[in-house]
Design a protein around this motif. Structure first.
Motif, PDB file in Angstrom:
ATOM      1  N   ALA A 184       0.833  -1.204   0.000  1.00  0.00           N
ATOM      2  CA  ALA A 184       0.000   0.000   0.000  1.00  0.00           C
ATOM      3  C   ALA A 184       0.868   1.254   0.000  1.00  0.00           C
ATOM      4  N   HIS A 185       2.015   1.191   0.653  1.00  0.00           N
ATOM      5  CA  HIS A 185       2.938   2.330   0.623  1.00  0.00           C
ATOM      6  C   HIS A 185       3.435   2.580  -0.800  1.00  0.00           C
ATOM      7  N   LEU A 186       3.770   1.508  -1.526  1.00  0.00           N
ATOM      8  CA  LEU A 186       4.229   1.676  -2.910  1.00  0.00           C
ATOM      9  C   LEU A 186       3.131   2.289  -3.775  1.00  0.00           C
ATOM     10  N   ILE A 187       1.897   1.891  -3.523  1.00  0.00           N
ATOM     11  CA  ILE A 187       0.765   2.473  -4.254  1.00  0.00           C
ATOM     12  C   ILE A 187       0.606   3.948  -3.891  1.00  0.00           C
ATOM     13  N   ALA A 188       0.766   4.261  -2.603  1.00  0.00           N
ATOM     14  CA  ALA A 188       0.557   5.631  -2.130  1.00  0.00           C
ATOM     15  C   ALA A 188       1.571   6.612  -2.700  1.00  0.00           C
ATOM     16  N   ILE A 189       2.757   6.127  -3.074  1.00  0.00           N
ATOM     17  CA  ILE A 189       3.751   7.043  -3.660  1.00  0.00           C
ATOM     18  C   ILE A 189       3.603   7.137  -5.182  1.00  0.00           C
ATOM     19  N   GLY A 190       2.501   6.565  -5.687  1.00  0.00           N
ATOM     20  CA  GLY A 190       2.170   6.754  -7.095  1.00  0.00           C
ATOM     21  C   GLY A 190       2.619   5.650  -8.034  1.00  0.00           C
ATOM     22  N   ALA A 215      -3.579  -5.632  -1.241  1.00  0.00           N
ATOM     23  CA  ALA A 215      -3.336  -4.196  -1.363  1.00  0.00           C
ATOM     24  C   ALA A 215      -3.655  -3.707  -2.770  1.00  0.00           C
ATOM     25  N   LEU A 216      -3.262  -4.486  -3.780  1.00  0.00           N
ATOM     26  CA  LEU A 216      -3.583  -4.106  -5.156  1.00  0.00           C
ATOM     27  C   LEU A 216      -5.094  -4.061  -5.355  1.00  0.00           C
ATOM     28  N   GLY A 217      -5.783  -5.079  -4.869  1.00  0.00           N
ATOM     29  CA  GLY A 217      -7.233  -5.124  -5.023  1.00  0.00           C
ATOM     30  C   GLY A 217      -7.927  -3.963  -4.339  1.00  0.00           C
ATOM     31  N   ALA A 218      -7.450  -3.613  -3.128  1.00  0.00           N
ATOM     32  CA  ALA A 218      -8.070  -2.506  -2.389  1.00  0.00           C
ATOM     33  C   ALA A 218      -7.900  -1.181  -3.124  1.00  0.00           C
ATOM     34  N   ALA A 219      -6.824  -1.062  -3.914  1.00  0.00           N
ATOM     35  CA  ALA A 219      -6.574   0.172  -4.672  1.00  0.00           C
ATOM     36  C   ALA A 219      -7.178   0.133  -6.066  1.00  0.00           C
ATOM     37  N   GLY A 220      -7.849  -0.975  -6.404  1.00  0.00           N
ATOM     38  CA  GLY A 220      -8.459  -1.097  -7.721  1.00  0.00           C
ATOM     39  C   GLY A 220      -7.490  -1.442  -8.830  1.00  0.00           C
ATOM     40  N   HIS A 221      -6.304  -1.970  -8.473  1.00  0.00           N
ATOM     41  CA  HIS A 221      -5.315  -2.355  -9.474  1.00  0.00           C
ATOM     42  C   HIS A 221      -5.423  -3.847  -9.757  1.00  0.00           C
ATOM     43  N   PRO A 222      -5.467  -4.265 -10.988  1.00  0.00           N
ATOM     44  CA  PRO A 222      -5.513  -5.705 -11.293  1.00  0.00           C
ATOM     45  C   PRO A 222      -4.181  -6.369 -10.939  1.00  0.00           C
ATOM     46  N   VAL A 223      -4.251  -7.652 -10.618  1.00  0.00           N
ATOM     47  CA  VAL A 223      -3.044  -8.435 -10.357  1.00  0.00           C
ATOM     48  C   VAL A 223      -2.531  -8.956 -11.693  1.00  0.00           C
ATOM     49  N   ASP A 224      -1.328  -8.569 -12.056  1.00  0.00           N
ATOM     50  CA  ASP A 224      -0.710  -8.996 -13.310  1.00  0.00           C
ATOM     51  C   ASP A 224       0.277 -10.120 -12.991  1.00  0.00           C
ATOM     52  N   GLU A 225      -0.067 -11.342 -13.378  1.00  0.00           N
ATOM     53  CA  GLU A 225       0.786 -12.494 -13.065  1.00  0.00           C
ATOM     54  C   GLU A 225       2.182 -12.350 -13.662  1.00  0.00           C
ATOM     55  N   ALA A 226       2.306 -11.595 -14.745  1.00  0.00           N
ATOM     56  CA  ALA A 226       3.619 -11.396 -15.366  1.00  0.00           C
ATOM     57  C   ALA A 226       4.545 -10.579 -14.474  1.00  0.00           C
ATOM     58  N   LEU A 227       3.983  -9.892 -13.494  1.00  0.00           N
ATOM     59  CA  LEU A 227       4.785  -9.086 -12.572  1.00  0.00           C
ATOM     60  C   LEU A 227       5.140  -9.837 -11.287  1.00  0.00           C
ATOM     61  N   VAL A 239       6.523  -0.666   9.186  1.00  0.00           N
ATOM     62  CA  VAL A 239       7.104  -0.410   7.866  1.00  0.00           C
ATOM     63  C   VAL A 239       8.121   0.712   8.013  1.00  0.00           C
ATOM     64  N   LYS A 240       9.380   0.408   7.687  1.00  0.00           N
ATOM     65  CA  LYS A 240      10.477   1.367   7.815  1.00  0.00           C
ATOM     66  C   LYS A 240      10.673   2.061   6.461  1.00  0.00           C
ATOM     67  N   LEU A 241      10.357   3.352   6.384  1.00  0.00           N
ATOM     68  CA  LEU A 241      10.431   4.090   5.118  1.00  0.00           C
ATOM     69  C   LEU A 241      11.829   4.679   4.944  1.00  0.00           C
ATOM     70  N   ARG A 242      12.477   4.313   3.812  1.00  0.00           N
ATOM     71  CA  ARG A 242      13.854   4.759   3.581  1.00  0.00           C
ATOM     72  C   ARG A 242      14.032   5.205   2.124  1.00  0.00           C
ATOM     73  N   GLU A 243      15.275   5.352   1.717  1.00  0.00           N
ATOM     74  CA  GLU A 243      15.604   5.972   0.436  1.00  0.00           C
ATOM     75  C   GLU A 243      15.098   5.196  -0.775  1.00  0.00           C
ATOM     76  N   SER A 244      14.994   3.874  -0.682  1.00  0.00           N
ATOM     77  CA  SER A 244      14.640   3.085  -1.864  1.00  0.00           C
ATOM     78  C   SER A 244      13.216   3.333  -2.332  1.00  0.00           C
ATOM     79  N   THR A 245      12.407   4.032  -1.501  1.00  0.00           N
ATOM     80  CA  THR A 245      11.081   4.453  -1.975  1.00  0.00           C
ATOM     81  C   THR A 245      10.934   5.970  -1.872  1.00  0.00           C
ATOM     82  N   GLY A 246      12.057   6.677  -1.827  1.00  0.00           N
ATOM     83  CA  GLY A 246      12.012   8.122  -1.893  1.00  0.00           C
ATOM     84  C   GLY A 246      11.952   8.853  -0.586  1.00  0.00           C
ATOM     85  N   HIS A 247      12.254   8.172   0.522  1.00  0.00           N
ATOM     86  CA  HIS A 247      12.229   8.820   1.845  1.00  0.00           C
ATOM     87  C   HIS A 247      13.677   9.039   2.271  1.00  0.00           C
TER      88      HIS A 247
END
Length: 334
Positions: free
Chosen positions: A169-175, A203-215, A324-332
């Motif tokens: 959900a954090h990854l979704i929240a940062i766009g 988390a993907l479902g709650a945000a309305g994002h489809p689950v892509d098995e290729a990912l 959840v520890k927010l650090r540089e790899s997600t822009g913090h």
């Protein structure tokens, strides 16, 4: 020359029983008497004979910790916390590595060394419920992790589904929209992987994002090399974020992204799981789920102590917190 309890008593001018009470921390000793005994202990450099004490208690003074792999940093760090927690109860910890081999884990659960130890803290990887239903050894045992739930032994874990859901959900929240996952496992022993995958898909479902098995990239093992290899297979899918099911996978993924000329987090944000020490010193530092490892270790040891005092009590299950520890790899960058 090793001094005895009797020598301390003679120097302090008290009885052996009084010295024993001070050594064992009993409260009902007069302060001036306690001070004389402690002075005598220091002067004689007296050390309690733990072997004799354990023998009187019917204990060995040893417990065992069995984990799948000591070269996975999470287990090494957890072992350190368990050694610290066990020391508070005057236990020495013997450490065994099972390599996730089911037969080896069955031998551990059956108590192959139960004449040597007072208890066992055990993180199984391949063990099945039926292996425990078939019988466990006489030695008190506390299980860690998700492989076996609701069995005949005490159990400590974190909520893997909720933790994976929160970090995704954090990854979704940062766009981020094309969020990959590394670490899927479909074998019977992949319980932890399936729980973390469930949190990711929720988390993907709650945000309305489809689950892509290729990912979703599998990883038989959760080492750095596996993370790098999985990341390379995902590059053609052009993810803009990746959730790795442990930190060593994430560190491997970061390396593969660097080798491909991609920036973290500019091109691809990366998150892991476990909050190992390397996550705080990598470049960039790694956003990750941090289980409270010290708390997990303390609860496991406390459950073992309780089990020794009440061997017939019903098994207990406890869940410890995470963050959840927010650090540089997600822009913090703070």
């Amino acid at each position: 020359m090793r001094h005895r309890l009797k020598d301390v008593a003679e120097r302090a001018g008290v009885s052996v029983k009084t010295v024993s009470n001070v050594v064992n921390g009993y409260e009902h000793v007069r302060p001036d008497t306690r001070a004389r005994v402690l002075e005598a202990i220091d002067a004689l450099d007296y050390r309690p004979n733990l072997s004799a004490r354990n023998l009187r208690r019917g204990r060995t003074g040893l417990i065992a910790l069995a984990v799948p792999e000591l070269d996975i940093p999470y287990f090494a760090e957890l072992a350190r916390h368990i050694v610290t927690a066990a020391a508070r109860h005057e236990w020495t910890v013997l450490i065994d590595q099972t390599n996730g081999d089911r037969e080896q884990e069955r031998l551990v659960a059956a108590g192959i060394r139960d004449h040597l130890i007072d208890g066992l803290i055990f993180s199984p990887l391949a063990l099945a419920d039926a292996d425990l239903d078939a019988g466990i050894g006489r030695t008190p045992m506390v299980l860690l992790g998700e492989r076996v739930h609701g069995g005949p032994a005490d159990h400590v874990a974190i909520d893997n589904v909720a933790a994976a859901r929160d970090v995704t959900a954090h990854l979704i929240a940062i766009g981020r929209r094309r969020i990959a996952a590394i670490g899927a496992q479909h074998a019977a022993e992949g319980v932890t992987a399936r729980l973390r995958l469930a949190g990711y898909t929720e988390a993907l479902g709650a945000a309305g994002h489809p689950v892509d098995e290729a990912l979703i990239a599998p990883a038989t093992h959760w080492h750095r090399t596996d993370g790098a290899a999985a990341m390379r297979t995902l590059l053609d899918q052009r993810p803009d974020a990746v959730f790795c099911f442990n930190d060593t996978l994430a560190l491997g993924a970061v390396r593969a992204l660097h080798d491909a000329g991609l920036r973290v987090p500019g091109d691809v944000a990366v998150a892991g799981f476990d909050d190992i020490e390397d996550a705080r010193f990598s470049v960039p530092t790694l956003t990750t789920v941090g289980p409270d490892k010290a708390r997990l270790a303390a609860v496991a040891v406390d459950l073992l102590v309780a089990r020794l005092g009440a061997p017939d009590a019903p098994p207990q299950g406890q869940t410890v917190p995470y963050a959840v520890k927010l650090r540089e790899s997600t822009g913090h960058f703070s």
